[in-house]
Design an enzyme around this catalytic site. Sequence first.
Site, mmCIF file in Angstrom:
data_model
loop_
_atom_site.group_PDB
_atom_site.id
_atom_site.type_symbol
_atom_site.label_atom_id
_atom_site.label_comp_id
_atom_site.label_asym_id
_atom_site.label_seq_id
_atom_site.Cartn_x
_atom_site.Cartn_y
_atom_site.Cartn_z
ATOM 1 N N SER A 167 -19.648 -23.232 0.071
ATOM 2 C CA SER A 167 -20.726 -24.060 -0.472
ATOM 3 C C SER A 167 -22.033 -23.286 -0.349
ATOM 4 O O SER A 167 -22.114 -22.307 0.402
ATOM 5 C CB SER A 167 -20.814 -25.360 0.346
ATOM 6 N N TYR A 180 -20.796 -30.203 8.387
ATOM 7 C CA TYR A 180 -20.420 -29.549 7.129
ATOM 8 C C TYR A 180 -20.947 -28.117 7.100
ATOM 9 O O TYR A 180 -20.227 -27.174 6.746
ATOM 10 C CB TYR A 180 -20.995 -30.368 5.970
#
Length: 286
Positions: A167, A180
């Site tokens: 990401s 995350y």
Amino acid sequence: MTGDFDLSAPELTREDLLVLEDPYFGPGTVAIVTGAASGIGRATAVGLAANDLTVVGADIDAEGLDETESIAADLDVSGTIHGIETDLTDDGDVEAVVEAAADEGDLRFVANIAGMQHIAGIHEFPMEKYDLLTDIMLRSPFKMAQAAMPHIRETDDGVGAIANMSSVHGHYATKDKPAYITAKHGITGLTRAIAAEGDGSLRGYSVSVGYVLTPLMVDQIADTAAERGISEQEVVEDVMLGQARTKEMMTPAEVANLFTFGFSSHASHLNGADLLFDGGYTHTYE
């Protein structure tokens, strides 16, 4: 619809999917895709099947896996998808799905895509959520690589690749997503470790994108709005697309195509590195 942004997940079509001629893309080659019951994982499973691969989709959502198989059938893709209900936090389940994939043919490719999100600051982040999130997005990919690498090496030439979903949050940090961000930074290390141990023929790479029109993304808009005390419209315009130069979100199919390309022989020099398609998030600023 939020303002001018259509936040409904787009319908997958054959025209969306990258199809390549490749000596390893055929029914005798097997790919594992985690998170195959929805979003990017579903699109990747269907996309690889459209390239004539045999795909084993791993997900805890059995109904979602059935729907993925139905979508592939409706699109009349040339490959097949076998969904296997899998708890990625259970080492035995991970080992079992790898063995099932190896029984289908030459296991060469693994796409670790399954993920989740929880919005909260470090000071109030529930540790059980931290553990679950990192188990799914960091520990499970490690275990999947551990179980799959011997099978890839046992093919006639040892050619294959393990791809990890990263990401923009694997490149920098923002507020309220600490678990995350930790997992995605960790996946960079795992990707490099796979490449270091792969002897060139077994590659490791990651894929990093910005915000994608998936159910996970849609669900977190309200959470982010509540956490930051702003409107959902402001979340989309200022948080999700504010720093990007390309003012539209990616679709799951566009991300799936990066995995397809990365597995292909066209990407033989992609090893230990990251495919960063983020619309300008990480390398531009105002």
